[in-house]
Design a protein around this motif. Structure first.
Motif, PDB file in Angstrom:
ATOM      1  N   MET A   1     -63.121 -23.034 -40.989  1.00 37.30           N
ATOM      2  CA  MET A   1     -63.873 -22.102 -41.813  1.00 37.30           C
ATOM      3  C   MET A   1     -65.190 -21.746 -41.117  1.00 37.30           C
ATOM      4  O   MET A   1     -65.682 -22.467 -40.276  1.00 37.30           O
ATOM      5  CB  MET A   1     -64.131 -22.725 -43.190  1.00 37.30           C
ATOM      6  CG  MET A   1     -64.609 -21.747 -44.227  1.00 37.30           C
ATOM      7  SD  MET A   1     -63.390 -20.439 -44.461  1.00 37.30           S
ATOM      8  CE  MET A   1     -64.252 -19.395 -45.556  1.00 37.30           C
ATOM      9  N   THR A   2     -65.741 -20.642 -41.508  1.00 33.35           N
ATOM     10  CA  THR A   2     -66.950 -20.121 -40.893  1.00 33.35           C
ATOM     11  C   THR A   2     -68.163 -20.973 -41.226  1.00 33.35           C
ATOM     12  O   THR A   2     -68.373 -21.337 -42.373  1.00 33.35           O
ATOM     13  CB  THR A   2     -67.200 -18.683 -41.380  1.00 33.35           C
ATOM     14  OG1 THR A   2     -66.045 -17.918 -41.106  1.00 33.35           O
ATOM     15  CG2 THR A   2     -68.382 -18.067 -40.694  1.00 33.35           C
TER      16      THR A   2
ATOM     17  N   HIS B   1     -62.279 -16.151 -34.677  1.00 34.81           N
ATOM     18  CA  HIS B   1     -63.046 -16.039 -35.920  1.00 34.81           C
ATOM     19  C   HIS B   1     -62.467 -15.023 -36.901  1.00 34.81           C
ATOM     20  O   HIS B   1     -63.099 -14.710 -37.912  1.00 34.81           O
ATOM     21  CB  HIS B   1     -64.504 -15.674 -35.589  1.00 34.81           C
ATOM     22  CG  HIS B   1     -65.226 -16.768 -34.888  1.00 34.81           C
ATOM     23  ND1 HIS B   1     -65.277 -16.877 -33.519  1.00 34.81           N
ATOM     24  CD2 HIS B   1     -65.915 -17.832 -35.373  1.00 34.81           C
ATOM     25  CE1 HIS B   1     -65.970 -17.943 -33.185  1.00 34.81           C
ATOM     26  NE2 HIS B   1     -66.364 -18.543 -34.287  1.00 34.81           N
ATOM     27  N   ARG B   2     -61.293 -14.508 -36.612  1.00 36.19           N
ATOM     28  CA  ARG B   2     -60.678 -13.542 -37.529  1.00 36.19           C
ATOM     29  C   ARG B   2     -60.246 -14.227 -38.813  1.00 36.19           C
ATOM     30  O   ARG B   2     -59.958 -15.418 -38.833  1.00 36.19           O
ATOM     31  CB  ARG B   2     -59.485 -12.858 -36.854  1.00 36.19           C
ATOM     32  CG  ARG B   2     -59.933 -11.974 -35.712  1.00 36.19           C
ATOM     33  CD  ARG B   2     -58.784 -11.233 -35.066  1.00 36.19           C
ATOM     34  NE  ARG B   2     -59.270 -10.611 -33.824  1.00 36.19           N
ATOM     35  CZ  ARG B   2     -58.555 -10.453 -32.738  1.00 36.19           C
ATOM     36  NH1 ARG B   2     -57.297 -10.824 -32.714  1.00 36.19           N
ATOM     37  NH2 ARG B   2     -59.081  -9.898 -31.674  1.00 36.19           N
ATOM     38  N   GLY B   3     -60.228 -13.448 -39.896  1.00 31.51           N
ATOM     39  CA  GLY B   3     -59.811 -13.979 -41.188  1.00 31.51           C
ATOM     40  C   GLY B   3     -60.883 -14.775 -41.899  1.00 31.51           C
ATOM     41  O   GLY B   3     -60.600 -15.462 -42.881  1.00 31.51           O
ATOM     42  N   GLN B   4     -62.127 -14.673 -41.431  1.00 30.78           N
ATOM     43  CA  GLN B   4     -63.221 -15.452 -42.016  1.00 30.78           C
ATOM     44  C   GLN B   4     -64.303 -14.551 -42.621  1.00 30.78           C
ATOM     45  O   GLN B   4     -65.423 -14.984 -42.826  1.00 30.78           O
ATOM     46  CB  GLN B   4     -63.825 -16.366 -40.952  1.00 30.78           C
ATOM     47  CG  GLN B   4     -62.822 -17.348 -40.377  1.00 30.78           C
ATOM     48  CD  GLN B   4     -63.392 -18.169 -39.232  1.00 30.78           C
ATOM     49  OE1 GLN B   4     -64.596 -18.233 -39.023  1.00 30.78           O
ATOM     50  NE2 GLN B   4     -62.515 -18.800 -38.480  1.00 30.78           N
ATOM     51  N   LYS B   5     -63.978 -13.290 -42.843  1.00 30.72           N
ATOM     52  CA  LYS B   5     -64.888 -12.301 -43.462  1.00 30.72           C
ATOM     53  C   LYS B   5     -66.026 -11.859 -42.546  1.00 30.72           C
ATOM     54  O   LYS B   5     -66.963 -11.209 -42.980  1.00 30.72           O
ATOM     55  CB  LYS B   5     -65.466 -12.822 -44.787  1.00 30.72           C
ATOM     56  CG  LYS B   5     -64.434 -13.294 -45.780  1.00 30.72           C
ATOM     57  CD  LYS B   5     -63.932 -12.159 -46.579  1.00 30.72           C
ATOM     58  CE  LYS B   5     -63.001 -12.681 -47.683  1.00 30.72           C
ATOM     59  NZ  LYS B   5     -61.910 -11.809 -47.925  1.00 30.72           N
ATOM     60  N   ILE B   6     -65.959 -12.202 -41.271  1.00 27.92           N
ATOM     61  CA  ILE B   6     -67.012 -11.805 -40.353  1.00 27.92           C
ATOM     62  C   ILE B   6     -67.017 -10.294 -40.158  1.00 27.92           C
ATOM     63  O   ILE B   6     -68.068  -9.664 -40.115  1.00 27.92           O
ATOM     64  CB  ILE B   6     -66.884 -12.558 -39.009  1.00 27.92           C
ATOM     65  CG1 ILE B   6     -67.191 -14.038 -39.246  1.00 27.92           C
ATOM     66  CG2 ILE B   6     -67.811 -11.966 -37.948  1.00 27.92           C
ATOM     67  CD1 ILE B   6     -66.887 -14.944 -38.082  1.00 27.92           C
TER      68      ILE B   6
ATOM     69  N   VAL C   1     -71.896 -17.425 -35.032  1.00 23.84           N
ATOM     70  CA  VAL C   1     -71.506 -18.564 -35.854  1.00 23.84           C
ATOM     71  C   VAL C   1     -71.729 -19.800 -35.005  1.00 23.84           C
ATOM     72  O   VAL C   1     -71.152 -19.920 -33.919  1.00 23.84           O
ATOM     73  CB  VAL C   1     -70.022 -18.463 -36.290  1.00 23.84           C
ATOM     74  CG1 VAL C   1     -69.603 -19.702 -37.055  1.00 23.84           C
ATOM     75  CG2 VAL C   1     -69.788 -17.207 -37.116  1.00 23.84           C
TER      76      VAL C   1
END
Length: 167
Positions: free
Chosen positions: A1-2, A90-95, A57
């Motif tokens: 997770m981020t 980092h995809r899929g972490q709302k970035i 991040v």
């Protein structure tokens, strides 16, 4: 997770990480028509000097966003095209959505009244992010470019600022 996401201006010293993330986007086959990452000089020349952001991040560059002027004509000075890329780790972490949100805020501070996005239809996550953040579908461009030897359409999205150019 981020972890903790920090946003800051994109600088020339970030180019190595930015170009790596750009290359990862190219490799998806649905992020851009570009087939090769330009050098810093070319990228720097083609993008607006303001509204260039990095998402970090845990002190690692996780994504970037920037604007490109749609025209050199003064009547379109407040219209820009959006680019947002997130590293594959980092995809899929709302970035991406947070970067686009920050880019919208930065654009309004710079007097940009309209943001545009041309999205390859298979890029469902990009479409969703843009729609959630107030972009509306205004049409599509049929067979606008070739990608890996195949004609490809793009879906056109636009976001009109509720702050800039209200009169």
């Amino acid at each position: 997770m981020t972890g903790n996401i920090k946003f800051r201006p994109l600088k020339a010293r970030d180019w190595e990480a930015v170009s790596k993330i750009y290359r990862q986007g190219i490799e998806t086959g649905i992020a851009t028509f570009e087939q090769a990452v330009p050098d810093w000089k070319g990228w720097n020349k083609s993008h607006m000097k303001s509204c260039r952001l990095i998402a970090e991040v845990d002190n690692e560059i996780a994504g970037w966003g920037a604007l490109t002027a749609v025209s050199s004509r003064c009547v379109y000075a407040g219209v820009a095209e959006v680019s947002v890329y997130v590293s594959k780790d980092h995809r899929g972490q709302k970035i991406g959505s947070k970067l686009l949100e920050q880019l919208i805020q930065a654009s309004e501070k710079e007097g940009i009244w309209t943001l545009e996005a041309g999205i390859i239809p298979e890029n469902k996550s990009s479409i969703k992010i843009h729609e959630v953040l107030g972009f509306r579908k205004i049409g599509y461009r049929e067979k606008i470019g070739r990608l890996n030897g195949k004609w490809q359409d793009t879906v056109l999205y636009e976001r009109r600022s509720k702050i800039v150019g209200k009169d």
